[in-house]
Design an enzyme around this catalytic site. Structure first.
Site, short mmCIF file in Angstrom:
data_model
loop_
_atom_site.label_atom_id
_atom_site.label_comp_id
_atom_site.label_asym_id
_atom_site.label_seq_id
_atom_site.Cartn_x
_atom_site.Cartn_y
_atom_site.Cartn_z
N HIS A 57 -3.95 0.71 -6.34
CA HIS A 57 -4.29 1.35 -5.08
C HIS A 57 -5.67 0.95 -4.61
CE1 HIS A 57 -5.80 4.67 -2.49
NE2 HIS A 57 -4.66 4.43 -1.91
N ILE B 4 -6.82 9.07 -1.03
CA ILE B 4 -7.04 8.83 0.40
C ILE B 4 -6.05 7.79 0.89
CG2 ILE B 4 -8.72 6.96 0.06
CD1 ILE B 4 -10.26 8.16 2.43
N HIS C 276 1.39 5.08 -2.80
CA HIS C 276 1.56 6.46 -2.32
C HIS C 276 2.99 6.97 -2.53
CE1 HIS C 276 -2.24 7.09 0.02
NE2 HIS C 276 -2.27 5.77 -0.07
N ASN D 298 -6.56 -0.64 -0.90
CA ASN D 298 -7.02 0.40 0.03
C ASN D 298 -8.46 0.24 0.47
OD1 ASN D 298 -6.44 3.19 1.31
ND2 ASN D 298 -8.38 3.47 0.24
N HIS E 175 0.82 -1.20 0.00
CA HIS E 175 0.00 0.00 0.00
C HIS E 175 0.86 1.26 0.00
CE1 HIS E 175 -3.36 2.53 2.07
NE2 HIS E 175 -3.22 2.84 0.80
#
Length: 910
Positions: free
Chosen positions: A760, A910, A573, A764, A568
Site C-alpha cells: 500500500h 488513508i 483496500h 499510495n 491501489h
C-alpha cells in the site's frame, strides 16, 4: 438530597462544586454495591503521572464491626483498579452536549462505570465460574489534566486467583473511549496488570450488552484458562451479530455484504450501478450496514445516511478525525470541490504555461458563509487566506517537477517510472512472440498484435535479434490490451472520454534502464467500423514526435486507471476488508494472531467506507476524472475475476509471476531479479524479509507443530471464512494456500501484512509526487489520436497546433484541480500515523521473547532506512539516481507528518 443543576455551559460555581466533591470511589464487593457513607474525608492520590483529587470513604466502625473487618481482611485482599478515559468529541467527557450535566450528576451519585473482575480459573470444588467481584469506578481526575481516570478499590477473596478479564458497563448516557485499565495490589498473583482497551464503550442506554476486556496475555483456544473459555466464546458471538437489521453507529458488529451501495438510483437512473459481488461481477465482500433497499432498485442499498456504518472501533481516532477525516476529506469533497465547480470553467488549458499558474498563482475561491475559513484550517498546505473574503487554492510543485520542469516529457523518465514510480506492479517480461490477445476474435477482431518482429528489431537497431532479446530477457511490456478493450465501445459513449486497448514494449539497456520501443493502441470493431490498431514508435520528425507524445498520454492514462483501480484500490483496500471482518469474527481478542494482525487493520474499514461514500461512488471523483468513467469500479471487478490471486500477493510470488524474478537460493532473498536495478523490488524485498522474520519468530513461539495449527478451531474458521465468505466468488480456486503447518501460517500472515503495509505504501504515498503535475500521468485521455479516422479539420489543427491537440486530450481545468487536490490529501501522513515496526503493542511486550523479536524487527527497519539512503546516493543505480531524478523513498519505513513521499504505516489508514 437535592443536587445542583448542571448545564452544559457549566458556570464557575458549579465547576467549583464539582471539584470540591470529586467522585468518591467505593470498595468493590461481590454483593450489591455499597451506598454512599455519611462521612467523607478528602485525600490526595497520585494516579499515573497526574496528581488528582479523590474522596475516600471513612467508615465509622463499632468494635463488632472492627472484629468483622479483621476476619474479612484475612479472607480478602485489596486490589486498586484505575481506568483511563480519553477526552473525545461528543463522548462522555465532552464539555458540551445536552447530557453533560446528567453524566456529571451520575458520577456524583456513584453511577459511572460498573466493573466486574473475572477470575481466569474455575472453582476447583464446584467446576463453576468463580463469583465475580463487582463495583463502581468513579472519576478521580478532571478533564483539564488531559486524561480522566476512574478508580475503585476491590476486596477480592484470597482464593480468587489470577484476574483474566474485566467486564465493563457504561452507566452514562454517552459513549466513552477507554484507553486502558490498570490493576495493582497485594491480591494480584502476578503483580500489577494492565489491560489495553483502546476501545469505545457504548452507553448502557444504547445497548445493555456489557463489554469484555481480556488481559494482555495471549492464549491459543486450547490454552485458554478454564475460567475464560465461556467468556471467550461469548465475546466472539457478540461481534458477529445476527445478520439482521440496520447497524447503529455505536455497535461493533462485523458481517459481510456485496458492493451494492455505489449507485444512487433513487436520484437518477443514470446513477444506477451494478452490484459487485456474485457470479456476474465477482468481488470481495464489504462490511454489512443493513440499510434498506433503494426504492427504484431493490438490488441496491439506499445511501440515505450522511455516514456509512463501520464497527465503532474501526472509526478514526479523534486526532485523525480532526486532522484528516471529517475536517479534511469532507472539506475537500463537500466544500472545496463544489467551490471549484463554481469558479472554474470546465475547459481545456490553452497552453502548457497556463498549467503552471496552479502552482504560481493558484485559484481564487470565494467560500460561502458555511465554508469560510474551513478550508484553510482543514488543508492549510493548499488553501491560503488571500483576504477576509477570498481563499486561494495554490498547489505546491511536486518534487520531480521541482527538480526538472520537463521531466514528464522524457522517454527515459517514462521507462524509469515503470520501475520506480507510482505503479511498479504491472510491468512484465515478454516471453512469447507474436503477442496475441486472449479475447474472442469474433467480437474484438484479429488477436495478433500489430507490433511486429521487424518493428522491434528496427528499434533495437541491430544490437540483437528479437529472438535473442526474448531469450536474454531484454523485452518488457505494460499490457492493458485485454483488460481495457471490452470497455472501449462503452466508454466512448460517455461525454468527453475515449479509450483504447494498449500494449507498450520496453527494452532493457546495458545500463539497467528501460527504453520504450513501441506503443500499440487498439479499437475493437464498433459502430460499423472494423478493428483499428496502430503502432507508434519514438522518431525524429516533428509529426512522429507529437504522435508519440499523444500515444504516451493515452498509455499513461491507462496506467493511472489501472494503478488507482487495481494496484491501489482492489489489491490493497478492497481485498483487505474481508481479512479484517474474518479476524474480528473468528479470532478472539486474546488470540495471538488477532493481536499480531490488529495493528495492520487500523482505520482501513473507515477509509473504505469514505471511499464508497465519496470517491468510488456513482459520479464521484474517480468516475468524473478517470478514463473508464462510470465503468471504473466495474473494471476493477474484471481485474479481480481475471487477475487477482491471493498467493501472488506475496511480493516474491508477484515478481516471479511477472517474470521479474526467478528463484535462486544463492541470491539475496532467495530471488534473482531480472532487472537488477528495480527500486520497488529491491527495497520491497528488504521490507518483505523483515516482516517475514518477525512473523516467523512470532508464529513459531505460539505454534511448535502442525497439529497445533490444525486443531486451532478459531484459526481454521478464520482462514475458511476469508476464502469462502469474504472472497466467496473465488472460494473454489485451486491456488488458495492450505493452512496445515506453521510455515503455511507464516506465509499467509506475511502476505496480509505486506499488502497492508509495504504494497500500500508503494502505491499510495507517491500519488501527489508523480500525479501532482498531471501531464506526467494524466488520469484521463479525452480525445482519440488524430490518426484514427481523422477529419480534414482535425488533422489540419493537429499539424498547425500539436500542443493544442495534446492539451485537448489531457484533463480539463476542473478535472485537473479536482484530482490534484484529492491526490494531495490521499498522499498525506496523519500526525498520529503508526509506522511499521515503530510501536510495541502492549500485548507483544508481555512476553520477553516476543518483545525481543519486535525490537529486532524495529532495529532491522532502521537499518533499511540507511540502506535505501545509500542506494539513492549510488550513481550506478540509474533508476533512482541522476540529474533531476527524485530519489526512490516510497518504501523508507519512517516519515514525518504531511506529504513526504516516504513512510510505511502498519495499515491502510488513508
Amino acid at each position: 438530597m437535592l443536587m445542583p443543576q448542571v448545564n452544559q455551559s457549566r458556570p464557575a460555581e458549579t465547576t467549583s462544586f464539582l471539584r470540591s466533591f470529586q467522585k468518591p470511589f467505593i470498595h468493590g464487593t461481590t454483593e450489591k454495591s455499597a451506598t454512599l457513607p455519611a462521612h467523607l474525608t478528602r485525600t490526595s492520590k497520585k494516579v499515573g503521572n497526574n496528581q488528582s483529587s479523590s474522596v475516600r470513604i471513612r467508615r465509622s466502625v463499632t468494635p463488632k464491626a472492627s472484629l468483622i473487618g479483621n476476619i474479612v481482611n484475612k479472607l480478602t485482599s485489596n486490589v486498586n483498579v484505575v481506568v483511563t478515559v480519553l477526552p473525545t468529541l461528543g463522548g462522555v467527557l465532552t464539555n458540551v452536549g445536552i447530557g453533560k450535566g446528567i453524566d456529571d450528576a451520575k458520577d456524583l451519585l456513584g453511577q459511572s462505570l460498573q466493573l466486574e473482575l473475572v477470575s481466569a480459573e474455575l472453582d476447583p470444588k464446584t467446576g463453576l465460574e468463580k463469583k465475580r467481584v463487582k463495583g463502581y469506578a468513579h472519576k478521580t481526575s478532571l478533564l483539564d489534566v488531559g486524561e480522566a481516570t476512574y478508580e475503585v478499590d476491590f476486596d477480592i477473596p484470597k482464593d480468587f486467583g489470577e484476574v483474566g478479564a474485566i467486564i465493563v458497563q457504561n452507566e452514562h448516557h454517552k459513549e466513552m473511549f477507554l484507553k486502558d485499565i490498570k490493576l495493582d495490589g497485594e491480591g494480584l498473583l502476578n503483580g500489577s496488570v494492565t489491560i489495553s482497551c483502546n476501545s469505545w464503550v457504548h452507553s448502557k442506554s444504547d445497548n445493555s450488552q456489557n463489554r469484555i476486556f481480556f488481559t494482555n496475555k495471549s492464549y491459543l483456544p486450547s490454552n485458554t484458562p478454564s475460567g475464560l473459555k465461556k467468556l471467550r466464546g461469548e465475546d466472539l458471538k457478540n461481534v458477529r451479530g445476527n445478520g439482521k437489521g440496520e447497524r447503529k453507529s455505536f455497535e461493533r458488529i462485523y458481517d459481510y455484504d456485496v458492493y451494492n451501495d455505489l449507485g444512487s438510483p433513487d436520484l437518477s437512473e443514470k446513477l444506477k450501478r451494478p452490484v459487485l459481488g456474485g457470479k456476474e461481477h465477482p468481488y470481495p465482500r464489504r462490511c454489512r450496514t443493513g440499510r434498506p433497499p433503494s426504492r427504484k432498485d431493490p438490488s441496491s442499498e439506499s445511501r440515505n445516511t450522511l455516514m456509512f456504518y463501520v464497527p465503532r472501533d474501526e472509526n478514526f481516532s479523534e486526532v485523525k478525525t480532526v486532522t484528516f477525516g471529517a475536517k479534511t476529506l469532507y472539506s475537500v469533497l463537500h466544500a472545496l470541490i463544489p467551490a471549484l465547480e463554481s469558479v472554474i470553467v470546465d475547459e481545456n488549458f490553452p497552453y502548457f504555461t497556463t498549467i503552471d499558474t496552479l502552482f504560481d498563482e493558484g485559484i481564487k475561491i470565494p467560500p460561502g458563509e458555511e465554508t469560510k475559513g474551513l478550508l484553510r484550517s482543514a488543508i492549510p498546505r493548499l488553501v491560503k487566506a488571500a483576504s477576509d473574503v477570498d481563499d486561494i487554492l495554490q498547489f505546491e510543485p511536486p518534487e520531480p517537477m521541482d527538480r526538472d520542469k520537463f521531466f514528464w516529457l522524457r522517454d527515459e523518465e517514462f521507462g524509469r517510472q515503470t520501475l520506480a514510480g507510482l505503479n511498479p506492479h504491472t510491468i512484465q517480461l515478454v516471453t512469447e512472440w507474436p503477442l496475441k490477445s486472449k479475447l474472442d476474435p469474433s467480437i474484438y477482431g484479429p488477436a495478433e498484435s500489430a507490433i511486429t518482429k521487424e518493428i522491434i528489431e528496427q528499434e533495437i537497431r541491430g544490437f540483437m535479434t528479437l529472438d535473442e532479446a526474448i531469450k536474454e530477457k531484454k523485452l518488457f511490456m505494460l499490457d492493458y490490451h485485454d483488460l481495457l478493450l471490452p470497455y472501449v465501445s462503452k466508454v466512448r459513449q460517455l461525454e468527453g472520454a475515449t479509450l483504447y486497448g494498449s500494449r507498450t514494449i520496453f527494452f532493457l539497456t546495458n545500463e539497467g534502464t528501460l527504453r520504450p520501443l513501441a506503443i500499440e493502441l487498439t479499437r475493437p470493431p464498433m459502430d460499423g467500423k472494423p478493428q483499428w490498431k496502430q503502432v507508434f514508435t519514438p522518431t525524429w520528425n516533428a509529426t512522429g514526435v507529437w504522435l508519440w507524445r499523444l500515444a504516451k498520454a493515452h498509455v499513461l492514462a491507462h496506467d493511472s486507471g489501472v494503478h488507482q483501480l487495481v494496484s491501489h484500490w482492489l489489491r490493497t483496500h478492497c481485498v483487505t476488508e474481508p481479512y479484517i471482518i474474518a479476524t474480528k469474527r473468528q479470532l478472539s481478542a486474546m488470540h495471538p494472531i488477532f493481536r499480531l494482525l490488529n495493528p495492520h487493520f487500523r482505520y482501513t474499514m473507515e477509509i473504505n467506507a469514505l471511499a464508497r461514500q465519496l470517491l468510488i461512488n456513482a459520479n464521484g471523483i474517480i468516475e468524473s476524472t478517470f478514463s473508464p468513467g462510470k465503468y471504473s469500479i466495474e473494471l476493477s471487478s474484471v481485474a479481480y475475476d481475471k487477475l487477482w490471486r491471493f498467493d501472488h500477493e506475496a511480493l516474491p510470488a508477484d515478481l516471479i509471476s511477472r517474470g521479474l524474478a526467478i528463484e535462486d537460493p544463492n541470491s539475496p532473498h532467495g530471488l534473482k531479479l531480472t532487472i537488477e536495478d528495480y527500486p520497488f523490488a529491491n527495497d520491497g524485498l528488504l521490507i518483505w524479509d523483515a516482516i517475514k522474520q518477525w512473523v516467523t519468530n512470532y508464529v513459531n513461539y505460539y505454534y511448535s507443530s502442525a497439529s497445533q495449527i490444525q486443531s486451532d478451531e478459531e484459526l481454521q474458521a478464520w482462514w475458511t471464512e476469508i476464502r469462502t465468505v469474504g472472497h466467496a466468488d473465488k472460494k473454489d480456486e485451486p491456488w488458495w494456500p492450505v493452512l496445515e503447518t506453521p510455515e503455511d501460517l507464516i506465509q499467509i500472515v506475511t502476505t496480509i501484512v505486506w499488502v497492508t503495509s509495504g504494497h500500500h505504501a508503494a502505491v499510495n504515498f507517491g500519488q501527489y509526487t508523480y500525479g501532482g503535475y498531471f501531464p506526467n500521468r494524466a488520469t484521463i485521455a479525452r480525445t482519440n489520436v488524430p490518426t484514427e479516422d481523422p477529419t480534414d479539420e482535425e488533422w489540419k489543427y493537429f499539424l498547425e497546433k500539436p500542443e493544442g491537440t495534446l492539451l485537448q486530450c489531457l484533463p480539463t481545468k476542473l478535472q485537473a484541480a479536482k484530482v490534484m487536490t484529492v491526490l494531495d490529501v490521499l498522499s498525506t501522513h496523519s500526525p498520529e500515523e503508526e509506522y511499521l515496526g515503530e510501536k510495541l503493542e502492549a500485548s507483544w511486550g508481555v512476553d520477553p521473547y516476543i518483545k525481543a523479536s519486535f525490537e529486532q524487527f524495529n532495529g532491522r527497519l532502521k537499518e533499511i532506512e540507511g540502506i535505501i539512503d545509500e542506494r539513492n546516493a549510488n550513481s550506478d543505480l540509474r533508476n533512482r539516481h541522476g540529474a533531476g531524478i527524485a530519489p526512490y523513498e516510497l518504501l523508507k519505513p519512517f516519515s514525518e507528518a504531511g506529504v513526504t513521499g516516504k513512510g510505511v504505516p502498519y495499515s491502510i489508514s488513508i
